[in-house]
Design a protein around this motif. Structure first.
Motif, PDB file in Angstrom:
ATOM      1  N   LEU A  57       0.817  -1.214   0.000  1.00 34.83           N
ATOM      2  CA  LEU A  57       0.000   0.000   0.000  1.00 34.83           C
ATOM      3  C   LEU A  57       0.852   1.267   0.000  1.00 34.83           C
ATOM      4  CD1 LEU A  57       0.109   1.028   3.205  1.00 34.83           C
ATOM      5  CD2 LEU A  57      -1.510  -0.826   3.465  1.00 34.83           C
ATOM      6  N   SER A  79      -2.599  -5.985   0.271  1.00 33.21           N
ATOM      7  CA  SER A  79      -3.452  -5.123   1.102  1.00 33.21           C
ATOM      8  C   SER A  79      -4.880  -5.281   0.604  1.00 33.21           C
ATOM      9  CB  SER A  79      -3.050  -3.648   0.966  1.00 33.21           C
ATOM     10  OG  SER A  79      -3.203  -3.201  -0.364  1.00 33.21           O
ATOM     11  N   VAL A  80      -5.823  -4.937   1.479  1.00 34.53           N
ATOM     12  CA  VAL A  80      -7.201  -4.886   0.976  1.00 34.53           C
ATOM     13  C   VAL A  80      -7.434  -3.563   0.260  1.00 34.53           C
ATOM     14  CG1 VAL A  80      -8.166  -4.051   3.178  1.00 34.53           C
ATOM     15  CG2 VAL A  80      -9.635  -5.217   1.561  1.00 34.53           C
ATOM     16  N   GLY A  81      -6.833  -2.470   0.786  1.00 31.42           N
ATOM     17  CA  GLY A  81      -7.027  -1.146   0.178  1.00 31.42           C
ATOM     18  C   GLY A  81      -6.276  -1.052  -1.139  1.00 31.42           C
ATOM     19  N   LEU A 104      -8.388 -10.017   6.348  1.00 34.21           N
ATOM     20  CA  LEU A 104      -7.896  -9.158   7.430  1.00 34.21           C
ATOM     21  C   LEU A 104      -9.013  -8.466   8.206  1.00 34.21           C
ATOM     22  CD1 LEU A 104      -8.282  -6.331   5.891  1.00 34.21           C
ATOM     23  CD2 LEU A 104      -6.003  -6.769   5.012  1.00 34.21           C
ATOM     24  N   ARG A 246      -8.034   4.741   6.649  1.00 40.65           N
ATOM     25  CA  ARG A 246      -6.951   5.424   5.962  1.00 40.65           C
ATOM     26  C   ARG A 246      -6.790   6.799   6.598  1.00 40.65           C
ATOM     27  NH1 ARG A 246      -5.406   1.241   4.437  1.00 40.65           N
ATOM     28  NH2 ARG A 246      -5.070   0.492   2.312  1.00 40.65           N
ATOM     29  N   HIS A 296       0.135   1.644  11.599  1.00 41.64           N
ATOM     30  CA  HIS A 296      -0.618   0.944  10.547  1.00 41.64           C
ATOM     31  C   HIS A 296      -0.400  -0.577  10.644  1.00 41.64           C
ATOM     32  CE1 HIS A 296      -2.523   1.586   6.313  1.00 41.64           C
ATOM     33  NE2 HIS A 296      -2.980   0.477   6.894  1.00 41.64           N
ATOM     34  N   MET A 308      -2.489 -13.320   3.713  1.00 43.13           N
ATOM     35  CA  MET A 308      -2.433 -12.246   2.700  1.00 43.13           C
ATOM     36  C   MET A 308      -1.363 -12.554   1.654  1.00 43.13           C
ATOM     37  SD  MET A 308      -2.805  -8.931   5.206  1.00 43.13           S
ATOM     38  CE  MET A 308      -2.474  -7.671   3.969  1.00 43.13           C
TER      39      MET A 308
HETATM   40  C1  GLV Z   1      -4.352  -2.216   5.172  1.00 40.20           C
HETATM   41  O1  GLV Z   1      -4.568  -1.080   5.493  1.00 40.20           O
HETATM   42  C2  GLV Z   1      -4.810  -2.791   3.950  1.00 40.20           C
HETATM   43  O2  GLV Z   1      -5.382  -2.080   3.112  1.00 40.20           O
HETATM   44  O3  GLV Z   1      -4.598  -4.001   3.772  1.00 40.20           O
END
Ligand code: GLV
Length: 336
Positions: A57, A79-81, A104, A246, A296, A308
């Motif tokens: 990220l 990351s998920v974002g 996550l 975020r 974070h 992940m």
């Molecule tokens: C963490 O912030 C993610 O987006 O994995």
């Protein structure tokens, strides 16, 4: 020359993911502690004629990066974002984009609760007090904070993580409010089944009525600076603000003013703007009394980080095979 596809990985992700990739591809990994410069990523992609890119990220993936290797078929973020990736540019170039949703959710919800309890019960301040050798006796007024049980928890964004945070409120017998673009009857039902009655309210109502306000929205043009001066002034002076989404969702200067002037009691942040937050950033003068900051680490459990890494590898493998990704950011963003 080899026909084996190649993959560039911008940081040492957990070994389980690298093993999956190395079993199939030529894999090059940036082994620095800090992110590689964008120009370096472009250079490596070009040198390797890379077919796949695994990024974090903290890497900005724009059209220049996507154009660096003519063979690039997939970008897989650990990351998920995915606000750091220009999804439209990837879609235009027919480059698949993978991310790591779902896995996550619970881990990030756990961390949100760590911040919530740490802020309410002044845990970090307590540690500092002990470290400073100030603990001379049991004190009737020492480090008192608000009760968590029975309080009102306001969730901004009842998505996966927001719902997981709300679910945990059952054990604390809290009232749960939520706000967002629309009411979510399915989520309400899911929460009712575990004993949480979540009430949909306007953002203004949520800010005014919650003892804890927890943010769970992605960073988009619409959510950037969502919590700024007006919103902080609407909150109760007793309230605690939590952010594990975020950093850009909160206007940092406005939060600084809110902590300085007592518009709210305390904030717990796992994400910041800027990020990383330098140790000499002015807002840190409020820590630990009014501000708790973690770097974070929302998804940072060993099991989740390993999963992940596996998911990031699975996305790369599908992308290079030109198969639908198991976890496509383009699909999740409605671009596929
Ligand atoms: C963490 O912030 C993610 O987006 O994995």
């Amino acid at each position: 020359m080899t026909d084996t596809p190649s993959v560039y990985v911008t940081r040492e992700i957990p070994e389980v993911g690298l093993e999956r990739l190395r079993a199939e591809y030529d894999v090059a990994v940036w082994d620095g502690k800090l992110p590689p410069a964008k120009a370096h990523i472009e250079q490596r992609l070009a040198d390797l004629s890379a077919d796949g890119l695994v990024c974090l990220l903290s890497d900005e993936i724009d059209g220049d990066v996507l154009d660096a290797s003519g063979d690039l078929s997939v970008v897989s973020t650990f990351s998920v974002g995915y606000d750091h990736i220009d999804l439209a540019a990837a879609a235009e170039r027919d480059i698949a984009v993978g991310h790591t949703p779902g896995v996550l959710t619970e881990t990030t919800a756990d961390l949100t609760w760590s911040l919530l309890t740490a802020c309410a019960r002044r845990v970090v301040e307590g540690q500092a007090y002990v470290d400073a050798d100030e603990w001379e006796t049991w004190g009737p007024r020492l480090l008192t904070g608000p009760d968590i049980h029975g309080a009102t928890l306001g969730i901004v964004g009842l998505g996966n993580i927001g719902t997981a945070v709300a679910r945990r409120a059952a054990g604390f017998e809290m009232d749960v409010l939520y706000t967002g673009r629309s009411r979510k009857p399915d989520r309400e039902q899911e929460l009712t089944e575990v004993g949480v009655d979540a009430t949909y309210v306007t953002r203004d109502e949520l800010l005014a009525e919650s003892d804890f306000v927890s943010l769970h929205v992605p960073l988009t043009d619409a959510t950037e600076g969502l919590i700024s001066t007006d919103e902080l002034q609407q909150m109760s002076e007793e309230a605690i603000l939590l952010n594990t989404s975020r950093g850009g969702v909160i206007d940092t200067d406005a939060l600084d003013a809110a902590l300085e002037d007592g518009w709210i009691t305390r904030a717990g942040l796992d994400v910041t703007d800027p990020e990383p937050l330098p140790a000499d950033h002015p807002i840190l003068r409020h820590a630990p009394e009014r501000l708790v900051v973690t770097p974070h680490i929302g998804s940072a459990s060993i099991g989740t980080r390993n999963r992940m890494a596996e998911m990031a590898a699975e996305n790369v493998i599908a992308g290079i095979e030109r198969e639908p990704l198991p976890h496509s950011a383009l699909a999740d963003a409605g671009l596929e």
